[in-house]
Design a protein around this motif. Sequence first.
Motif, short mmCIF file in Angstrom:
data_model
loop_
_atom_site.label_atom_id
_atom_site.label_comp_id
_atom_site.label_asym_id
_atom_site.label_seq_id
_atom_site.Cartn_x
_atom_site.Cartn_y
_atom_site.Cartn_z
N UNK A 1 2.99 7.46 7.18
CA UNK A 1 2.82 6.05 6.80
C UNK A 1 1.54 5.46 7.38
N UNK A 2 1.24 5.83 8.62
CA UNK A 2 0.01 5.33 9.24
C UNK A 2 -1.22 5.84 8.51
N UNK A 3 -1.19 7.09 8.05
CA UNK A 3 -2.34 7.61 7.33
C UNK A 3 -2.61 6.80 6.07
N UNK A 4 -1.56 6.31 5.42
CA UNK A 4 -1.73 5.52 4.21
C UNK A 4 -2.32 4.14 4.53
N UNK A 5 -1.91 3.55 5.64
CA UNK A 5 -2.48 2.26 6.06
C UNK A 5 -3.97 2.44 6.36
N UNK A 6 -4.31 3.51 7.08
CA UNK A 6 -5.71 3.77 7.40
C UNK A 6 -6.51 4.01 6.12
N UNK A 7 -5.94 4.75 5.18
CA UNK A 7 -6.67 5.03 3.93
C UNK A 7 -6.96 3.75 3.14
N UNK A 8 -6.04 2.82 3.15
CA UNK A 8 -6.29 1.54 2.47
C UNK A 8 -7.41 0.78 3.15
N UNK A 9 -7.46 0.84 4.49
CA UNK A 9 -8.56 0.20 5.22
C UNK A 9 -9.88 0.91 4.94
N UNK A 10 -9.84 2.22 4.78
CA UNK A 10 -11.03 2.98 4.41
C UNK A 10 -11.53 2.54 3.04
N UNK A 11 -10.61 2.33 2.12
CA UNK A 11 -10.99 1.84 0.78
C UNK A 11 -11.69 0.49 0.89
N UNK A 12 -11.15 -0.40 1.74
CA UNK A 12 -11.78 -1.70 1.94
C UNK A 12 -13.22 -1.54 2.44
#
Length: 283
Positions: free
Chosen positions: A143-154
């Motif tokens: 789940x944390x990896x998905x949160x980080x990936x969304x921030x990476x997209x930003x």
Amino acid sequence: MAERVVVTGGSGRLGPWVIREFLEHGYEVVNIDTRHPQEPLCPTVIADLAQLGDAVDVLEGADALVHLAAIPAAGLRPNEFTFRNNVLSTYNVLAAASLLGMSKAVITSSESSYGLVFALHPFSPQYVPVDEDHPQLPQDSYGLSKVVNEATADMFHRRSGMQVVSFRLGNVIAPDMYENFPSFIHNPRERERILWSYIDTRDAAVAYRLAVEADGLGSMRLNIAADDTSMDIPSRELMAVSYPDVRDFRAPLEGYETLLDNRRAKQVLGWQPVHRWRDHVNV
């Protein structure tokens, strides 16, 4: 319209359906994976997306990126490996897309980013249906990896202006998996951690295409779920059994409505899921 689309992870459960959707609408598609698919629908390149050079090489000449490749759940590999793989591969494909001047990308996040699914210490949603503004409170590396990936997209949107849409997918169901539904549709405890969500691979595939074809979305998160739950139990009854402390209901919930809110995807993409489990299962 983007003409050449690179799909990473196209050899997995969802990938072939996404590839078919793009092919059927006239796109040239290349699959990037660590293994060849069971059914070759388009050219496949074996690559290691943990290596930035591989990511740049396979994306060269593409108009859009659809990133499905990932370890798909917690517990399949060691926690550190899951986090490193999912975060680094997503960073690399978005970095490569940015370096190559691509303008469109869609990445695959998850309902797991809200934290309920793999929580070591279970908790209830703050409200339902859970929309994209609900806090993300993961207790696990997936789940944390998905949160980080969304921030990476930003970050890459801010850096290059590239449109990056992050899909928070519900439980992905291929058509052959509907045969399993009779085993759980009357037991709310079986799928309570995923808020009883599901999304047919065919409906998800349409959403990926629409996100590539859309303009002006910036960096956006969208829940992708069917309109109903996966249960033959009304949604309010499901909540009463599994999450009786939740009092904030933000939709009428008069029937079997999804508890993973999909309205934003409908509004911004013009998307509508059409495949329902009840069309495949006798209840």
